[in-house]
Enzyme design. Sequence first.
Site, mmCIF file in Angstrom:
data_model
loop_
_atom_site.group_PDB
_atom_site.id
_atom_site.type_symbol
_atom_site.label_atom_id
_atom_site.label_comp_id
_atom_site.label_asym_id
_atom_site.label_seq_id
_atom_site.Cartn_x
_atom_site.Cartn_y
_atom_site.Cartn_z
ATOM 1 N N PRO A 246 3.096 -0.928 -0.666
ATOM 2 C CA PRO A 246 2.349 -1.951 -0.264
ATOM 3 C C PRO A 246 0.740 -1.903 -0.530
ATOM 4 C CG PRO A 246 3.188 -0.618 1.692
ATOM 5 C CD PRO A 246 3.536 -0.098 0.678
ATOM 6 N N CYS A 247 0.522 -1.820 -1.804
ATOM 7 C CA CYS A 247 -0.862 -1.879 -2.114
ATOM 8 C C CYS A 247 -1.717 -3.215 -1.446
ATOM 9 C CB CYS A 247 -1.324 -1.542 -3.455
ATOM 10 S SG CYS A 247 -0.419 -2.833 -4.537
#
Length: 284
Positions: A246-247
Amino acid sequence: MTEQENINYKRIAEAIDYIKTNFREQPNLDEVAEKVHLSSFHFQRLFSEWAGTSPKKFLQYISIAHAKKLLKENQATLFETAYETGLSGTSRLHDMFVNIEGMSPAEYKNGGKNLFINYSFAESRFGNMVVASTQKGVCMMFFYEDESSAFSILQNQFPNASFTRKLDLFQQNALYIFQNDWSKLPEIKLHLKGTDFQLKVWETLLKISMGQLSTYGEIAKKIENATASRAVGTAIGSNPVAFLIPCHRVIQSTGNLGGYMWGSTRKTAIIGWESAHTNEKPDQ
């Protein structure tokens, strides 16, 4: 910048220049530290603070960049590449490639030859996605606008791999996340290649809970490298697996959302959806 910081900066710049110029001699920590008139212990700590990595890793990155050029552009043999890079033999070249690139030098030279990749196209609530997997797990997952362009991205990443358009179990488990089925998360397997630093950053991103946000500086602190915010940003920008890693949950310290490889509008939508879903189901 204080006078001492300016002195430290000049020392590290001198050390970096020395390593770049003399990497074929594979200088050790003591040799480089002596060149900038510091003890090995002090130099190690100072270099890591300023460069975001250790002197040894920096030397490896410089060495492997040279080795990759020899293998790809000059079609050098593994023995020639090891010799021209200053390594004692092909075994050291092999170990360096595996540790940094996640593949052997022969696999790199062959561009993924003998690597079999399944891929499929899917719809998600945030746009169309392509998911690719090896026999070990998901190797790429990203949003796309055009199927042919998406496949070209896969081919460029693994130019000599064999591709089959096929939805396999690795991909199915990854895509369940878009059906709100978080029970499948433990079954998701990833097969990623990256530097130790990149892998450490990506692993830290996995620990950010859904509905929560972090900053580049906070990620740098969590990997115990508080001054490496810029390097963290670069590693996040290299994330090959959208959403699962989850950048999108990393924003600027000012509160601005910052950039996103697949578009700032999509990043806003994902963050908003996750926040709303978390508020609706606090037990998730």
